[in-house]
Scaffold this motif. Structure first.
Motif, short mmCIF file in Angstrom:
data_model
loop_
_atom_site.label_atom_id
_atom_site.label_comp_id
_atom_site.label_asym_id
_atom_site.label_seq_id
_atom_site.Cartn_x
_atom_site.Cartn_y
_atom_site.Cartn_z
N ALA A 42 4.35 4.26 -15.46
CA ALA A 42 4.64 5.52 -16.15
C ALA A 42 3.48 5.97 -17.05
N VAL A 43 2.85 5.05 -17.76
CA VAL A 43 1.77 5.48 -18.66
C VAL A 43 0.54 5.95 -17.91
N HIS A 44 0.51 5.73 -16.61
CA HIS A 44 -0.61 6.19 -15.79
C HIS A 44 -0.21 7.32 -14.84
N GLU A 45 0.91 7.96 -15.13
CA GLU A 45 1.37 9.09 -14.33
C GLU A 45 1.25 10.37 -15.14
N ASP A 46 1.25 11.49 -14.43
CA ASP A 46 1.17 12.80 -15.08
C ASP A 46 2.57 13.26 -15.47
N ARG A 47 3.09 12.65 -16.52
CA ARG A 47 4.41 13.02 -17.02
C ARG A 47 4.50 12.75 -18.51
N ALA A 48 5.35 13.52 -19.17
CA ALA A 48 5.59 13.31 -20.60
C ALA A 48 6.46 12.06 -20.75
N LEU A 49 6.25 11.33 -21.84
CA LEU A 49 7.03 10.13 -22.10
C LEU A 49 7.65 10.23 -23.50
N VAL A 50 8.95 10.07 -23.59
CA VAL A 50 9.65 10.11 -24.88
C VAL A 50 9.34 8.83 -25.63
N THR A 51 8.80 8.97 -26.83
CA THR A 51 8.39 7.80 -27.61
C THR A 51 9.30 7.51 -28.80
N HIS A 52 10.11 8.47 -29.18
CA HIS A 52 11.07 8.25 -30.28
C HIS A 52 12.34 9.02 -30.00
N ARG A 53 13.45 8.41 -30.42
CA ARG A 53 14.75 9.05 -30.28
C ARG A 53 15.46 8.95 -31.63
N THR A 54 16.21 9.98 -31.96
CA THR A 54 17.00 10.00 -33.19
C THR A 54 18.40 10.47 -32.81
N GLY A 55 19.38 9.63 -33.06
CA GLY A 55 20.75 9.99 -32.72
C GLY A 55 20.92 10.29 -31.24
N GLY A 56 20.16 9.62 -30.39
CA GLY A 56 20.25 9.81 -28.95
C GLY A 56 19.38 10.94 -28.41
#
Length: 129
Positions: free
Chosen positions: A71-85
């Motif tokens: 995933a870190v080597h793909e062309d996509r956004a990655l969610v790094t933090h979540r708050t309350g889901g």
């Protein structure tokens, strides 16, 4: 787990493939930005992320390490933090970063500087010298 030289070689190869795909698609055309994308390792800035189900995908978890690496080597956004889901921070999709950085039309050697505020995981700002 791979040794550091093995990880560096594997990440460099995957970065090069992503950069080539961005260049082939026309989203990364400036040679200076291309060099920056080739040199800046996204995996350092995104040691974990959350998938669409909210599950933590991490380099430190043997069960999710391969999914993380891909995933870190793909062309996509990655969610790094979540708050309350809810997703509250992410590492931007590399093609979006390339488009934004190239739109700045920064010129080398003329004293231009880039100030980015609210950079999240700071991966994008790492491309700027």
């Amino acid at each position: 787990m791979t040794t550091d030289p093995d990880l560096e070689q594997a990440t460099a190869a995957r970065r090069a493939a992503l950069v080539q795909a961005l260049a082939d698609s026309g989203e990364l055309t400036d040679p200076a930005w291309r060099t920056a994308f080739e040199r800046v390792p996204r995996h350092v800035f995104v040691p974990y992320f959350y998938d669409h189900m909210g599950r933590r995908i991490s380099a430190d978890d043997a069960d999710t390490r391969d999914a993380w690496f891909d995933a870190v080597h793909e062309d996509r956004a990655l969610v790094t933090h979540r708050t309350g889901g809810a997703a509250t921070s992410s590492s931007s999709q590399p093609s979006v970063m390339a488009t934004m950085l190239e739109a700045l039309r920064v010129e080398d050697g003329v004293g231009m500087k880039v100030l980015e505020i609210g950079t999240g995981v700071r991966h994008e700002v790492a491309h700027c010298k």
